[in-house]
Structures are given as structure tokens and as C-alpha cells.
Design a protein around this motif. Structure first.
Motif, PDB file in Angstrom:
ATOM      1  N   LEU A 199       0.855  -1.420  -0.003  1.00 27.21           N
ATOM      2  CA  LEU A 199      -0.021  -0.124  -0.063  1.00 27.21           C
ATOM      3  C   LEU A 199       0.854   1.096  -0.020  1.00 27.21           C
ATOM      4  O   LEU A 199       1.859   1.516   0.834  1.00 27.21           O
ATOM      5  N   ARG A 200       0.583   2.067  -0.847  1.00 26.92           N
ATOM      6  CA  ARG A 200       1.268   3.516  -0.762  1.00 26.92           C
ATOM      7  C   ARG A 200       0.163   4.709  -1.354  1.00 26.92           C
ATOM      8  O   ARG A 200      -0.491   4.270  -2.183  1.00 26.92           O
ATOM      9  N   GLU A 201       0.286   5.728  -0.643  1.00 28.39           N
ATOM     10  CA  GLU A 201      -0.058   6.742  -0.985  1.00 28.39           C
ATOM     11  C   GLU A 201      -1.642   6.388  -1.216  1.00 28.39           C
ATOM     12  O   GLU A 201      -2.256   6.762  -2.230  1.00 28.39           O
ATOM     13  N   SER A 202      -2.178   6.123  -0.206  1.00 25.10           N
ATOM     14  CA  SER A 202      -3.574   5.714  -0.456  1.00 25.10           C
ATOM     15  C   SER A 202      -4.648   5.665   0.946  1.00 25.10           C
ATOM     16  O   SER A 202      -3.873   5.745   2.136  1.00 25.10           O
ATOM     17  N   ILE A 203      -5.725   5.680   0.806  1.00 24.00           N
ATOM     18  CA  ILE A 203      -6.763   5.729   1.863  1.00 24.00           C
ATOM     19  C   ILE A 203      -7.579   4.405   1.590  1.00 24.00           C
ATOM     20  O   ILE A 203      -8.322   4.455   0.673  1.00 24.00           O
ATOM     21  N   VAL A 204      -7.752   3.504   2.806  1.00 27.32           N
ATOM     22  CA  VAL A 204      -8.553   2.584   2.592  1.00 27.32           C
ATOM     23  C   VAL A 204      -9.622   2.839   3.892  1.00 27.32           C
ATOM     24  O   VAL A 204      -9.144   2.735   5.136  1.00 27.32           O
ATOM     25  N   HIS A 210      -1.778   4.939  -4.977  1.00 22.22           N
ATOM     26  CA  HIS A 210      -2.498   6.125  -5.312  1.00 22.22           C
ATOM     27  C   HIS A 210      -3.999   5.944  -5.557  1.00 22.22           C
ATOM     28  O   HIS A 210      -4.629   6.222  -6.476  1.00 22.22           O
ATOM     29  N   SER A 211      -4.662   5.502  -4.426  1.00 21.69           N
ATOM     30  CA  SER A 211      -6.068   4.971  -4.653  1.00 21.69           C
ATOM     31  C   SER A 211      -6.672   5.397  -3.138  1.00 21.69           C
ATOM     32  O   SER A 211      -6.145   5.519  -2.097  1.00 21.69           O
ATOM     33  N   ARG A 250      -3.872  -5.540  -8.721  1.00 26.41           N
ATOM     34  CA  ARG A 250      -3.003  -4.497  -8.798  1.00 26.41           C
ATOM     35  C   ARG A 250      -4.331  -3.325  -9.004  1.00 26.41           C
ATOM     36  O   ARG A 250      -4.734  -3.332 -10.178  1.00 26.41           O
ATOM     37  N   VAL A 251      -4.209  -2.471  -8.230  1.00 25.35           N
ATOM     38  CA  VAL A 251      -5.244  -1.233  -8.253  1.00 25.35           C
ATOM     39  C   VAL A 251      -4.146  -0.073  -8.130  1.00 25.35           C
ATOM     40  O   VAL A 251      -3.507   0.431  -7.332  1.00 25.35           O
ATOM     41  N   GLU A 285     -11.141  18.671 -11.212  1.00 23.49           N
ATOM     42  CA  GLU A 285      -9.859  18.097 -10.892  1.00 23.49           C
ATOM     43  C   GLU A 285      -9.784  16.590 -11.092  1.00 23.49           C
ATOM     44  O   GLU A 285     -10.616  15.663 -11.047  1.00 23.49           O
ATOM     45  N   LYS A 286      -8.433  16.203 -11.632  1.00 21.19           N
ATOM     46  CA  LYS A 286      -7.934  14.746 -11.425  1.00 21.19           C
ATOM     47  C   LYS A 286      -7.878  14.087 -10.122  1.00 21.19           C
ATOM     48  O   LYS A 286      -7.121  14.536  -9.525  1.00 21.19           O
ATOM     49  N   PRO A 287      -8.782  13.100  -9.977  1.00 18.86           N
ATOM     50  CA  PRO A 287      -8.476  12.488  -8.783  1.00 18.86           C
ATOM     51  C   PRO A 287      -7.935  11.083  -8.793  1.00 18.86           C
ATOM     52  O   PRO A 287      -7.484  10.737 -10.161  1.00 18.86           O
ATOM     53  N   PRO A 288      -7.299  10.470  -7.810  1.00 18.82           N
ATOM     54  CA  PRO A 288      -6.627   9.518  -7.847  1.00 18.82           C
ATOM     55  C   PRO A 288      -7.884   8.371  -8.314  1.00 18.82           C
ATOM     56  O   PRO A 288      -8.843   8.397  -8.372  1.00 18.82           O
ATOM     57  N   GLN A 289      -7.009   7.163  -8.175  1.00 17.11           N
ATOM     58  CA  GLN A 289      -7.672   5.845  -8.171  1.00 17.11           C
ATOM     59  C   GLN A 289      -8.881   5.703  -6.870  1.00 17.11           C
ATOM     60  O   GLN A 289      -8.392   6.128  -5.851  1.00 17.11           O
ATOM     61  N   VAL A 290      -9.895   5.388  -7.224  1.00 12.72           N
ATOM     62  CA  VAL A 290     -10.997   5.748  -6.019  1.00 12.72           C
ATOM     63  C   VAL A 290     -11.920   4.202  -6.167  1.00 12.72           C
ATOM     64  O   VAL A 290     -12.597   4.101  -7.164  1.00 12.72           O
TER      65      VAL A 290
END
Length: 459
Positions: A341-346, A360-361, A374-375, A420-425
Motif C-alpha cells: 500500500l502506498r499513497e492511499s486511503i482504505v 495512489h488510490s 493491482r489497483v 480536478e483529476k482524482p486518484p484511483q477510487v
């Protein structure tokens, strides 16, 4: 010999100064860029760096000496999540935290005027006003010191932006010697100033008088329209709607009533999933100084922690997982063996099965990512070589096609163009199968995917 306590001027010093704070939380018709994350919980309660977005505001207000009450103003229905949050906040901070519901959307200043009696009850020296959708280190004590040194009705917190990005904000022209606001323009069409409005203010009680003048003017304009057959209910809502930026700041600039306090600390708007992830990174970095207890520590037999990571105490994380930097794991989350997990919110209740990779998700509530899946999203960070850079606001689409850099799972298709461009969600209760790649895609909630997707909108 006379006691010090009998001297009148000493008694005056010991009298407590009373302050209040108002947090403007908006309502459900706002925040379309934040969907689908705002479908499950009001946007102000969305977890950023492990706690609800507005808890950062409340924590900062509660630390100001003399703070007596915190008021939330908006037009959300007072549902169960909001009620639970208010009760928990009052207990944690030992302060009255109340919600005042507007009868209709009243703009950034209408709610302040409508609830003026509640704000001024008890005779506060001054009151802070904070927009809920901003991330900041909230230099409230510094603002209060500046206000007491040079009292004026309005004090705005400002920061700097580059010339191009300043057009996306309220721009402030100041007198560099006195810091008086000489000119204010909300989202100008051409460059005005590199000082921008942070949406954080300190008002004196007399600041409500100009809001009353705007209200009276709106009422008068409404009466003039009555002969034209205008609907009276529409006119009433129009009279109550007051825009701080256009109706007050722009009108009073240069009249010795508005001043700016410049801050070089962290600040960002939280308008979308992408900016929420960026705000989470900023707050996690602040935790090193403000809440070190919230940051996970690498320990023998535990997961490998890289950089700033928040893990809710109820989450179950396998020892072989590698987390960070800038990761926030919510309540009841399960992270399997070998997960990266990197640069993400779960978010709470999600499950990341063995050997998944999430970059980035934002993984939505109750979602499942299968084994070896892989997400990945594409970051939209400010220019690291420009200290004045902020999050860009770019379109999700170009020539009718989804931009390759965009990665969203679980976002509604409406209200996104030109944003705005969001990350993976990954939206709430989405199921990602094993051994697939989800890259730069938009997926609505409650979807069960069966294959890989790249640059797709999955309705």
C-alpha cells in the motif's frame, strides 16, 4: 500591605476572554466532485488522515485559549452519523459543539447572519469562521494575536500561489506595511495578486453589520422585482443568501475594515477525491509534531512501515504487508499477507486480500480487492519545484475521452467534467477479482468486476 489580587488592573487581567468558532459545512447539493465518497457519509465527515475532515478544524479551535463554543452551520439533515460525531466531539474536547441547520443554502455569509444571535450569545470578543473543505495547519493563535494587536472587523488568512493557479481562488491585494486588504477579487479572469484567500477568518462582532446591510439590500431588490411576478419564496431565499467573498470582501476592500494575515504553513482545498488524498498526506506529515501517537511505528513481528502511516486500532494488518508512505487505514480494515500500500486511503470495512498492490488510490467502504490484483492511479501532485504550487484543477475529459492520467473507481459520472483529476477510487462495496489490473478507471459503487480495466468508465 495590599495584596496583588486587590489591584483592579490585576483583576481585569484574570478575566477570561471568550471566543467562538463557526465551521461552514455546506450541504448535500454541494460536493459533486467528491462523489461517490459523499454518498455514504456527509463530505465533512469523510476520513482524512484517519479522522473526519472537520475534526482537524475542531481540534485546532479547541486549542485556542478562551474558546467557549464551536458551531457548525450548514443544510445537511442532522442524521445519525452527524449526531454521533457531534456527541463524540463534545466529549473528547470538553466543549459545546452544536449544529445549526439552515432552512436553505444561504451562501458563505448567509448562515452567519441568520444565526447571528447564537454566534453573539455570551458576548464573544471575536469568532473564527472556517470553511470545512480546507486542509491547513490552522494558525488560529497567531491570527488572534494579530487581531488583538490591530483590531478590525475582518481578518483573512492568506497564502501565496503561482500566477496561473491564483486565478482559481479569491485574490488579495494588500498594503505590505499595514496588511490592509486594498482590493479583493474572487476567481479573477486575469492575474491580480499571488496572495490568495484560505477560507479561514477571524471576525469581530461588528463584522455582522455589513452582512446585515447586504441582507437588507437583497430584500429591497426583491421587493422591486415583485411587480414582475417573481415568486416570493424564491425572493426570500435570495435575500438570505450572502456571499462573503463577492458581497462583503470585494465591497469593503480598501475601506480600512479588512486585513490579511499571511501564513506559509500547509494549506489546500479539499474539493475532490484527489485533493482528499493530498490533504491526507499533509496531515500525516503534521502528525509528527501534533499527534505522533497516531502514526504507526515499525515493530518486530508487525508490518513494515515506510514514512507516515495511520492504522486504526481495529484494523488487522498482516506482518508481511508493506505500508507507506502516506497511507491511512480505517476501522475494521483487513490487510492480507504481502499487500503493498502506498499513497492511499482504505476506508472502514474494506478487505485487501493477499499480495494485492494498491497505489495512489482510495478504497471505499466494505470493498474487496482480490488476491494478486493491482489497483493503481496516477498522482496529480503540485509541482514539487514550485513552492507556491497547489493542486491543479484539470478536466477529467479531453475531446470526449477520459484522460489516461485519471484513475477513479466508484465516482458518479455526473458533475465531473471540467474538474480536478482524482486518484484511483474504489467505491463502497466494490468487488475486484483476483489477478486483475484496475488502472485509471471510474467505477460506480456496488459493482462486481470480472476482468481488468484501463481508462474505462464502469457504470
Amino acid at each position: 500591605m495590599q495584596s496583588w489580587s486587590h489591584k483592579p488592573w490585576i483583576r481585569e487581567v484574570t478575566i477570561a476572554i471568550m471566543l467562538k468558532a463557526v465551521i461552514l459545512i455546506g450541504g448535500p447539493q454541494k460536493g459533486t466532485r467528491f462523489r461517490p465518497l459523499s454518498f455514504e457519509v456527509p463530505k465533512p465527515l469523510f476520513p482524512v488522515a484517519g479522522v473526519p475532515m472537520i475534526q482537524h478544524h475542531i481540534e485546532a479551535c479547541a486549542q485556542v485559549p478562551g474558546m467557549q463554543e464551536i458551531l457548525l452551520i450548514g443544510f445537511y439533515q442532522p442524521d445519525e452519523p452527524l449526531t454521533r460525531f457531534l456527541e463524540a466531539a463534545q466529549q473528547e474536547f470538553n466543549l459545546p459543539v452544536r449544529y445549526l441547520q439552515e432552512f436553505a443554502p444561504l451562501g458563505t455569509g448567509g448562515g452567519l447572519y441568520h444565526f447571528r444571535d447564537q454566534i453573539l450569545a455570551g458576548g464573544p470578543e471575536a469568532f473564527f469562521v472556517l470553511n470545512a473543505d480546507v486542509c491547513s495547519d490552522f494558525p488560529l493563535s497567531a491570527m488572534l494575536a494579530a487581531h488583538r494587536h490591530q483590531p478590525h472587523p475582518f481578518l483573512l488568512l492568506g497564502t501565496t500561489a503561482n500566477r496561473t493557479q491564483s486565478l482559481n481562488y479569491g485574490c488579495i491585494v494588500e498594503n505590505p506595511q499595514t496588511h490592509e486588504v486594498l482590493h479583493y477579487v474572487e476567481k479573477p479572469s486575469t492575474f491580480v495578486s499571488d496572495i490568495i484567500n484560505c477560507g479561514i477568518y477571524l471576525f469581530s462582532p461588528e463584522a455582522l453589520k455589513p452582512l446585515g446591510d447586504v441582507f437588507q439590500r437583497n430584500q429591497q431588490n426583491g421587493r422591486l422585482c415583485l411587480p414582475l411576478g417573481e415568486d416570493s419564496s424564491v425572493l426570500w431565499r435570495g435575500a438570505g443568501t450572502i456571499r462573503l467573498e463577492q458581497d462583503v470582501f470585494s465591497a469593503l476592500a480598501g475601506q480600512g475594515q479588512i486585513y490579511v494575515h499571511l501564513n506559509d504553513g500547509i494549506w489546500s482545498q479539499i474539493k475532490s477525491a484527489g485533493s482528499a488524498l493530498y490533504a491526507s498526506r499533509l496531515y500525516l506529515g503534521q502528525y509528527q509534531f501534533t499527534h505522533p501517537e497516531r502514526l504507526a511505528k515499525h515493530s518486530p513481528g508487525g508490518p513494515r512501515i515506510r514514512g507516515n502511516v495511520y492504522i486504526h486500532p481495529t484494523a488487522k494488518v498482516a506482518p508481511s504487508a508493506v505500508l507507506g508512505p502516506n497511507v491511512s487505514i480505517g476501522e475494521g480494515v483487513t490487510v492480507g499477507e504481502g499487500v503493498r500500500l502506498r499513497e492511499s486511503i482504505v476506508l472502514h470495512g474494506a478487505t485487501l486480500q493477499e499480495h494485492t498492490c494498491v497505489l495512489h488510490s482510495i478504497v471505499g467502504w466494505g470493498s474487496t480487492v482480490g488476491r494478486w490484483a493491482r489497483v493503481e492511479g496516477t498522482p496529480n501532485d503540485p509541482n514539487p519545484n514550485d513552492p507556491r504550487a497547489h493542486m491543479d484543477s484539470e478536466s477529467l475529459f479531453k475531446d470526449g475521452k477520459l484522460l489516461p492520467a485519471i484513475t477513479i473507481l466508484g465516482m458518479a459520472s455526473q458533475g465531473t467534467q471540467g474538474r480536478e483529476k482524482p486518484p484511483q477510487v474504489i467505491g463502497c462495496r466494490v468487488r475486484i477479482p483476483a489477478e486483475v489490473l484496475i488502472l485509471n478507471s471510474i467505477v460506480l459503487p456496488h459493482k462486481e468486476l470480472s476482468r481488468s480495466f484501463t481508462n474505462q468508465i464502469i457504470l
